[in-house]
Scaffold this motif. Structure first.
Motif, short mmCIF file in Angstrom:
data_model
loop_
_atom_site.label_atom_id
_atom_site.label_comp_id
_atom_site.label_asym_id
_atom_site.label_seq_id
_atom_site.Cartn_x
_atom_site.Cartn_y
_atom_site.Cartn_z
N UNK A 252 0.76 -1.24 0.00
CA UNK A 252 0.00 0.00 0.00
C UNK A 252 0.80 1.29 0.00
N UNK A 253 2.11 1.20 -0.14
CA UNK A 253 2.94 2.40 -0.16
C UNK A 253 2.54 3.31 -1.32
N UNK A 254 2.48 4.61 -1.05
CA UNK A 254 1.92 5.56 -2.01
C UNK A 254 2.92 6.13 -2.99
N UNK A 255 4.21 6.05 -2.71
CA UNK A 255 5.24 6.53 -3.63
C UNK A 255 6.57 5.90 -3.24
N UNK A 256 7.45 5.73 -4.21
CA UNK A 256 8.77 5.15 -3.99
C UNK A 256 9.81 6.24 -4.25
N UNK A 257 10.77 6.35 -3.33
CA UNK A 257 11.83 7.34 -3.47
C UNK A 257 13.17 6.61 -3.53
N UNK A 258 13.73 6.42 -4.74
CA UNK A 258 15.06 5.82 -4.86
C UNK A 258 16.16 6.87 -4.69
N UNK A 259 17.31 6.43 -4.25
CA UNK A 259 18.52 7.26 -4.19
C UNK A 259 18.41 8.44 -3.24
N UNK A 260 17.69 8.22 -2.14
CA UNK A 260 17.76 9.17 -1.04
C UNK A 260 18.92 8.81 -0.13
N UNK A 261 18.98 9.44 1.03
CA UNK A 261 20.01 9.08 2.01
C UNK A 261 19.92 7.61 2.37
N UNK B 110 26.38 -2.72 3.42
CA UNK B 110 26.43 -1.29 3.18
C UNK B 110 27.83 -0.95 2.68
N UNK B 111 27.96 0.22 2.10
CA UNK B 111 29.25 0.62 1.55
C UNK B 111 30.02 1.49 2.54
N UNK B 112 31.33 1.26 2.59
CA UNK B 112 32.19 2.10 3.40
C UNK B 112 32.04 3.56 2.97
N UNK C 145 25.08 8.77 -1.48
CA UNK C 145 26.41 9.37 -1.35
C UNK C 145 27.53 8.47 -1.84
N UNK C 146 27.29 7.15 -1.88
CA UNK C 146 28.34 6.24 -2.33
C UNK C 146 27.99 5.53 -3.63
N UNK C 147 26.98 6.02 -4.33
CA UNK C 147 26.70 5.53 -5.68
C UNK C 147 27.43 6.42 -6.68
N UNK C 148 28.10 5.82 -7.65
CA UNK C 148 28.69 6.66 -8.70
C UNK C 148 27.57 7.11 -9.65
N UNK C 149 27.89 7.98 -10.60
CA UNK C 149 26.84 8.56 -11.45
C UNK C 149 26.10 7.49 -12.25
#
Length: 291
Positions: A35-44, A266-268, A49-53
């Motif tokens: 039932x989640x109303x929206x998905x937010x990828x690539x937040x904190x 998780x990433x260092x 911060x540790x994903x490359x472009x």
């Protein structure tokens, strides 16, 4: 425009640290089915911060593909460089994102005028609904209510995710610009009081593991059953707090791992929970019958 129970979704990694696309798709389906109303990828919470472009774009692309228009996708495209934020935001628009979540510039510690000009530039460059994100505990700078009120005059700035922990500041935004900008809770443990002040929903960390319960609390509030919403808020409070016994998203990813939904990797420089905090987390998860 964006309201209800929304999730700042984790980015699952394989044991070697690479993006686990298959697991990510399953987590997205779990959210929508709950039932989640929206998905937010690539937040904190998504370890932006540790994903490359290239990874950043790919995580957003996979999310948009898997969601398949079932709910809005609000892509996290903030950066502490305005030019980088514009590039990420343009890429997200091209991929079909429904909106953008833009964290306040971190580390630079810009003035309030610098913050205003940063968001103004992104809004002018990318024609998508934009959600400001104020999280001074992470960024090192608080976006003042007065700055948010100024930004509310820009037509495609539609909401702010407020994670300052300051209900007075939240109230000042609503009092002075509540008809022009929506306020969304960025702190699970303050969602209920923020809803009472006039917030339109939450972008939640806890919803990664209890999406149905977070949705039930928000839905009860908007259905006018404030007593039920209050009860659910208090029942979930220890779980919300447990998600921050270490740096986010370490506890929530550990919880998902214990629930059998994704690796805890998780990433260092983030690192796994200490044995003491792991036991504390397990105690709370057992209480809520999640493990």
């Amino acid at each position: 425009m964006f309201k209800g129970s929304m999730v700042a979704i984790v980015t699952p990694f394989k044991a070697d640290g690479s993006f686990d696309e298959d697991t990510y798709r399953k987590l997205i389906d779990f959210q929508i089915e709950s039932g989640t109303d929206a998905i937010i990828p690539c937040g904190t919470t998504g370890e932006s911060a540790t994903l490359d472009f290239a990874e950043h774009d790919r995580v957003i692309q996979v999310c948009i593909e898997q969601v398949a228009k079932r709910v809005p996708v609000i892509a996290g495209t903030g950066a502490n460089s305005t030019a980088e934020a514009v590039t990420l935001s343009k890429n997200a628009k091209a991929m079909g994102a429904d909106g953008l979540l833009l964290v306040c510039p971190y580390y630079n510690k810009p003035s309030q005028e610098g913050i205003y000009q940063h968001y103004k530039a992104i809004a002018a460059a990318v024609d998508l609904p934009q959600v400001l994100y104020n999280v001074p505990g992470r960024t090192g700078v608080n976006m003042a209510a007065e700055t948010t009120v100024r930004l509310a005059e820009i037509s495609n700035i539609v909401a702010i995710k407020e994670a300052s922990g300051n209900l007075t500041q939240v109230s000042e935004i609503l009092a002075n610009a509540g008809d022009k900008i929506d306020v969304l809770s960025g702190d699970d443990f303050l969602t209920f009081p923020m809803l009472a002040c006039g917030a339109k929903g939450v972008i939640s960390v806890s919803a990664n593991i209890v999406p149905g319960q977070v949705k039930a609390m928000v839905a009860a509030f908007f259905a006018g059953d404030h007593e039920k919403a209050r009860r659910l808020h208090l029942e979930l409070l220890d779980l919300h707090n447990a998600m921050f016994i270490d740096a986010n998203p370490v506890p929530v990813k550990t919880s998902l791992s214990l629930m059998g939904k994704c690796d805890a990797k998780v990433r260092l420089p983030l690192w796994e929970l200490s044995s003491t905090n792991l036991e504390k987390l397990k105690t709370v998860l057992r209480k809520h019958q999640l493990i």
